[in-house]
Design a protein around this motif. Structure first.
Motif, PDB file in Angstrom:
ATOM      1  N   HIS A  88      -2.338   0.890  -2.157  1.00 39.06           N
ATOM      2  CA  HIS A  88      -2.465   0.094  -0.933  1.00 39.06           C
ATOM      3  C   HIS A  88      -1.360  -0.970  -0.877  1.00 39.06           C
ATOM      4  CE1 HIS A  88      -6.059   2.098  -0.012  1.00 39.06           C
ATOM      5  NE2 HIS A  88      -6.943   1.325  -0.647  1.00 39.06           N
ATOM      6  N   SER A  89      -1.137  -1.634  -1.965  1.00 38.37           N
ATOM      7  CA  SER A  89      -0.150  -2.709  -2.017  1.00 38.37           C
ATOM      8  C   SER A  89       1.260  -2.183  -1.765  1.00 38.37           C
ATOM      9  CB  SER A  89      -0.208  -3.409  -3.378  1.00 38.37           C
ATOM     10  OG  SER A  89      -1.450  -4.032  -3.576  1.00 38.37           O
ATOM     11  N   THR A  90       1.559  -1.016  -2.312  1.00 35.90           N
ATOM     12  CA  THR A  90       2.899  -0.456  -2.158  1.00 35.90           C
ATOM     13  C   THR A  90       3.218  -0.163  -0.703  1.00 35.90           C
ATOM     14  OG1 THR A  90       2.855   0.490  -4.374  1.00 35.90           O
ATOM     15  CG2 THR A  90       4.405   1.460  -2.824  1.00 35.90           C
ATOM     16  N   ARG A  91       2.258   0.432   0.024  1.00 34.14           N
ATOM     17  CA  ARG A  91       2.521   0.728   1.433  1.00 34.14           C
ATOM     18  C   ARG A  91       2.746  -0.550   2.229  1.00 34.14           C
ATOM     19  NH1 ARG A  91      -1.395   4.535   4.776  1.00 34.14           N
ATOM     20  NH2 ARG A  91      -0.095   6.136   3.806  1.00 34.14           N
ATOM     21  N   SER A  92       1.938  -1.568   1.999  1.00 36.02           N
ATOM     22  CA  SER A  92       2.085  -2.809   2.753  1.00 36.02           C
ATOM     23  C   SER A  92       3.404  -3.497   2.449  1.00 36.02           C
ATOM     24  CB  SER A  92       0.915  -3.753   2.464  1.00 36.02           C
ATOM     25  OG  SER A  92      -0.279  -3.224   2.997  1.00 36.02           O
TER      26      SER A  92
ATOM     27  N   GLY B  68       2.496  11.162  -5.807  1.00 38.45           N
ATOM     28  CA  GLY B  68       3.611  10.322  -5.410  1.00 38.45           C
ATOM     29  C   GLY B  68       3.901  10.479  -3.934  1.00 38.45           C
ATOM     30  N   GLY B  69       4.497   9.448  -3.330  1.00 33.36           N
ATOM     31  CA  GLY B  69       4.864   9.489  -1.932  1.00 33.36           C
ATOM     32  C   GLY B  69       6.267   8.965  -1.753  1.00 33.36           C
ATOM     33  N   PRO B  70       6.724   8.812  -0.503  1.00 30.24           N
ATOM     34  CA  PRO B  70       8.097   8.405  -0.264  1.00 30.24           C
ATOM     35  C   PRO B  70       8.387   6.978  -0.651  1.00 30.24           C
ATOM     36  CG  PRO B  70       6.852   8.542   1.805  1.00 30.24           C
ATOM     37  CD  PRO B  70       6.000   9.141   0.731  1.00 30.24           C
ATOM     38  N   PHE B  71       7.375   6.146  -0.876  1.00 30.32           N
ATOM     39  CA  PHE B  71       7.601   4.768  -1.242  1.00 30.32           C
ATOM     40  C   PHE B  71       7.406   4.510  -2.735  1.00 30.32           C
ATOM     41  CE2 PHE B  71       5.712   4.374   3.148  1.00 30.32           C
ATOM     42  CZ  PHE B  71       6.939   4.361   3.766  1.00 30.32           C
ATOM     43  N   GLY B  72       7.015   5.495  -3.500  1.00 31.35           N
ATOM     44  CA  GLY B  72       6.655   5.264  -4.894  1.00 31.35           C
ATOM     45  C   GLY B  72       5.145   5.155  -4.997  1.00 31.35           C
TER      46      GLY B  72
ATOM     47  N   ALA C 294       6.237  -4.261   5.202  1.00 22.61           N
ATOM     48  CA  ALA C 294       6.759  -5.611   5.411  1.00 22.61           C
ATOM     49  C   ALA C 294       8.278  -5.630   5.458  1.00 22.61           C
ATOM     50  CB  ALA C 294       6.254  -6.543   4.309  1.00 22.61           C
ATOM     51  N   TYR C 295       8.914  -4.611   4.868  1.00 19.92           N
ATOM     52  CA  TYR C 295      10.372  -4.506   4.861  1.00 19.92           C
ATOM     53  C   TYR C 295      10.853  -3.352   5.735  1.00 19.92           C
ATOM     54  CZ  TYR C 295      11.058  -8.063   1.295  1.00 19.92           C
ATOM     55  OH  TYR C 295      11.106  -9.266   0.617  1.00 19.92           O
ATOM     56  N   GLY C 296      10.127  -3.075   6.802  1.00 19.72           N
ATOM     57  CA  GLY C 296      10.576  -2.097   7.770  1.00 19.72           C
ATOM     58  C   GLY C 296      10.605  -0.676   7.271  1.00 19.72           C
ATOM     59  N   GLY C 297       9.761  -0.332   6.295  1.00 17.76           N
ATOM     60  CA  GLY C 297       9.706   1.021   5.772  1.00 17.76           C
ATOM     61  C   GLY C 297      10.624   1.281   4.596  1.00 17.76           C
ATOM     62  N   ALA C 298      11.203   0.242   4.016  1.00 19.18           N
ATOM     63  CA  ALA C 298      12.082   0.422   2.857  1.00 19.18           C
ATOM     64  C   ALA C 298      11.294   0.965   1.668  1.00 19.18           C
ATOM     65  CB  ALA C 298      12.731  -0.909   2.473  1.00 19.18           C
ATOM     66  N   PRO C 299      11.909   1.797   0.815  1.00 16.90           N
ATOM     67  CA  PRO C 299      11.214   2.290  -0.382  1.00 16.90           C
ATOM     68  C   PRO C 299      10.722   1.123  -1.235  1.00 16.90           C
ATOM     69  CG  PRO C 299      13.247   3.503  -0.035  1.00 16.90           C
ATOM     70  CD  PRO C 299      13.272   2.348   0.926  1.00 16.90           C
ATOM     71  N   ALA C 300       9.482   1.200  -1.696  1.00 13.54           N
ATOM     72  CA  ALA C 300       8.869   0.100  -2.441  1.00 13.54           C
ATOM     73  C   ALA C 300       7.915   0.654  -3.478  1.00 13.54           C
ATOM     74  CB  ALA C 300       8.133  -0.847  -1.494  1.00 13.54           C
ATOM     75  N   VAL C 301       7.612  -0.160  -4.467  1.00 12.44           N
ATOM     76  CA  VAL C 301       6.639   0.217  -5.482  1.00 12.44           C
ATOM     77  C   VAL C 301       5.987  -1.045  -6.024  1.00 12.44           C
ATOM     78  CG1 VAL C 301       8.299   0.215  -7.405  1.00 12.44           C
ATOM     79  CG2 VAL C 301       6.221   1.608  -7.566  1.00 12.44           C
ATOM     80  N   VAL C 302       4.695  -0.966  -6.282  1.00 10.71           N
ATOM     81  CA  VAL C 302       3.935  -2.042  -6.914  1.00 10.71           C
ATOM     82  C   VAL C 302       3.231  -1.452  -8.125  1.00 10.71           C
ATOM     83  CG1 VAL C 302       2.023  -3.675  -6.674  1.00 10.71           C
ATOM     84  CG2 VAL C 302       3.598  -3.303  -4.768  1.00 10.71           C
ATOM     85  N   GLN C 303       3.377  -2.108  -9.277  1.00 14.15           N
ATOM     86  CA  GLN C 303       2.790  -1.583 -10.511  1.00 14.15           C
ATOM     87  C   GLN C 303       2.299  -2.737 -11.372  1.00 14.15           C
ATOM     88  OE1 GLN C 303       2.382   1.754 -11.919  1.00 14.15           O
ATOM     89  NE2 GLN C 303       1.108   0.429 -13.172  1.00 14.15           N
ATOM     90  N   GLY C 304       1.044  -2.677 -11.791  1.00 12.88           N
ATOM     91  CA  GLY C 304       0.508  -3.665 -12.709  1.00 12.88           C
ATOM     92  C   GLY C 304       0.787  -3.287 -14.147  1.00 12.88           C
ATOM     93  N   PHE C 305       1.045  -4.273 -14.990  1.00 10.50           N
ATOM     94  CA  PHE C 305       1.282  -4.082 -16.423  1.00 10.50           C
ATOM     95  C   PHE C 305       0.367  -5.009 -17.209  1.00 10.50           C
ATOM     96  CE2 PHE C 305       5.162  -2.555 -14.490  1.00 10.50           C
ATOM     97  CZ  PHE C 305       5.521  -1.460 -15.264  1.00 10.50           C
TER      98      PHE C 305
ATOM     99  N   LEU D 200       0.861  -1.238   0.000  1.00  6.17           N
ATOM    100  CA  LEU D 200       0.000   0.000   0.000  1.00  6.17           C
ATOM    101  C   LEU D 200       0.876   1.260   0.000  1.00  6.17           C
ATOM    102  CD1 LEU D 200      -3.116   1.099   0.594  1.00  6.17           C
ATOM    103  CD2 LEU D 200      -2.368   1.080   2.885  1.00  6.17           C
ATOM    104  N   ILE D 201       0.493   2.322  -0.620  1.00 10.78           N
ATOM    105  CA  ILE D 201       1.386   3.501  -0.763  1.00 10.78           C
ATOM    106  C   ILE D 201       1.157   4.545   0.306  1.00 10.78           C
ATOM    107  CG2 ILE D 201      -0.163   4.715  -2.326  1.00 10.78           C
ATOM    108  CD1 ILE D 201       3.285   5.190  -2.980  1.00 10.78           C
ATOM    109  N   ALA D 202       2.204   5.224   0.691  1.00 16.40           N
ATOM    110  CA  ALA D 202       2.089   6.358   1.603  1.00 16.40           C
ATOM    111  C   ALA D 202       2.171   7.650   0.813  1.00 16.40           C
ATOM    112  CB  ALA D 202       3.214   6.322   2.647  1.00 16.40           C
ATOM    113  N   GLY D 203       1.537   8.694   1.327  1.00 20.14           N
ATOM    114  CA  GLY D 203       1.635  10.008   0.698  1.00 20.14           C
ATOM    115  C   GLY D 203       0.571  10.190  -0.357  1.00 20.14           C
ATOM    116  N   GLY D 204      -0.185  11.292  -0.268  1.00 19.79           N
ATOM    117  CA  GLY D 204      -1.193  11.593  -1.269  1.00 19.79           C
ATOM    118  C   GLY D 204      -2.514  10.912  -1.008  1.00 19.79           C
ATOM    119  N   GLY D 205      -2.523   9.792  -0.286  1.00 21.57           N
ATOM    120  CA  GLY D 205      -3.776   9.104   0.011  1.00 21.57           C
ATOM    121  C   GLY D 205      -4.199   8.212  -1.124  1.00 21.57           C
ATOM    122  N   PRO D 206      -4.915   7.113  -0.846  1.00 23.98           N
ATOM    123  CA  PRO D 206      -5.347   6.179  -1.880  1.00 23.98           C
ATOM    124  C   PRO D 206      -6.151   6.883  -2.956  1.00 23.98           C
ATOM    125  CG  PRO D 206      -5.713   5.255   0.320  1.00 23.98           C
ATOM    126  CD  PRO D 206      -5.311   6.680   0.501  1.00 23.98           C
ATOM    127  N   GLY D 207      -5.766   6.609  -4.190  1.00 25.93           N
ATOM    128  CA  GLY D 207      -6.518   7.116  -5.321  1.00 25.93           C
ATOM    129  C   GLY D 207      -6.221   8.559  -5.655  1.00 25.93           C
TER     130      GLY D 207
END
Length: 238
Positions: free
Chosen positions: A110-114, A60-64, A118-129, A49-56
Motif C-alpha cells: 500500500h505504501s509503495t503505490r502511494s 512484483g509490480g511496476p513500482f517495486g 505522490a511523485y506522478g507515477g515514478a517507480p518507487a519502493v517501500v521496505q521495512g527492515f 502503496l504498490i501496484a500489480g499483484g494486489g495487496p498481500g
C-alpha cells in the motif's frame, strides 16, 4: 531558514516526502508493535502503496514490491546488517508471526503505490527492515525522482534559552537528517538520549532515498548511523 548543524556539534555517540511524526520509545521485540508502526506510518504521511499483484499477493509490480521489486526499482534483501521486517518477524517464531508478517508486507505494498502516486507515477519502493530480535527497525523509501531538501522552521535557540533548537536540520555528507531535540537549557551539553531522528534523506536528479520510522535507541538517537544506512541504500537500490 533551516538550522543546519555539523555532526561535531551533536552529543557524542558510544527511515521530504511528507512531514514526519516524532518517534516514541518502542516496546521492544513485540510483533504487534511492528505492525502498529507501519499502520501508523501510513496515517501520518508515509504516502505509499504498490501496484500489480494486489495487496498481500507477494507479486512484483511496476513500482517495486516491498523489496522484491519490478522493472522500475527494488530494495535490497538486507541493508547494513538488517533483514526485511517480515523475515525478522517470521524468524521470531512467535504465535501469529506469519499472519502479522503478511500484514507488514501488505502495508508495504500500500505504501509503495502511494509513494509512486505522490511523485506522478515514478517507480518507487517501500521496505521495512529490522534486526533479528525486532528491537531495532526502520523503513526505507526510495523513488526515482528528485526531491527538495527537507524544510525545518527556524528557531532562535538562544532566545528560547535552549542549547539547540527543538527541530533541527543536520547535514552529514550527502544526507540531510531532520531531528527532534528534547529541550536542553542553554549552557548545557545535550545528552545522546535527548536526540531523536525523525527521518534522513539523500536526493539527486533522479533518485530520492529516505529512512523513516526509526525504532530502537541504537538507531534513532544516532543520526550518523541512520545517515550511513541512507548512503548504503543509495548504492543498493536497483
Amino acid at each position: 531558514m533551516s538550522d543546519s548543524t555539523s555532526p561535531s556539534e551533536l552529543p557524542s555517540q558510544s527511515g521530504t516526502l511528507a512531514p514526519q511524526q516524532r518517534t516514541s520509545r518502542p516496546a521492544g521485540p513485540v510483533v504487534t508493535g511492528v505492525v502498529g508502526v507501519l499502520v501508523g506510518a501510513a496515517l501520518v504521511g508515509l504516502l505509499w502503496l504498490i501496484a500489480g499483484g494486489g495487496p498481500g499477493s507477494g507479486k512484483g509490480g511496476p513500482f517495486g514490491s516491498g523489496g522484491s521489486g519490478g522493472p522500475g526499482i527494488s530494495a535490497p534483501g538486507t541493508l547494513g546488517g538488517f533483514m526485511r521486517q517480515e523475515k525478522a518477524m517470521k524468524d521470531l517464531g512467535a504465535k501469529g508471526s506469519d499472519e502479522r508478517a503478511a500484514q507488514v508486507t501488505t502495508a508495504e505494498e500500500h505504501s509503495t503505490r502511494s509513494l509512486s502516486e505522490a511523485y506522478g507515477g515514478a517507480p518507487a519502493v517501500v521496505q521495512g527492515f529490522a534486526d533479528a530480535g525486532v528491537e531495532q527497525m526502520f523503513t526505507l523509501a526510495a523513488v526515482r525522482a528528485a526531491s527538495p531538501r527537507p524544510y525545518v522552521p527556524f528557531e532562535d535557540a538562544a532566545l528560547l534559552g535552549l542549547a539547540v533548537p527543538t527541530d533541527q536540520l543536520l547535514t552529514i555528507g550527502n544526507v540531510d537528517c531532520v531531528l527532534y531535540n528534547q529541550p536542553t537549557p542553554a549552557g548545557q551539553q545535550p545528552k545522546p538520549e535527548t536526540v531523536v531522528v525523525n527521518y534522513c534523506q539523500r536526493a539527486g536528479a533522479g533518485l530520492t532515498v529516505q529512512i523513516r520510522q526509526v525504532g530502537g535507541d541504537d538507531l534513532r538517537q544516532h543520526p550518523d548511523r541512520v545517515a550511513a544506512l541512507v548512503d548504503q541504500a543509495w548504492s543498493a537500490v536497483s
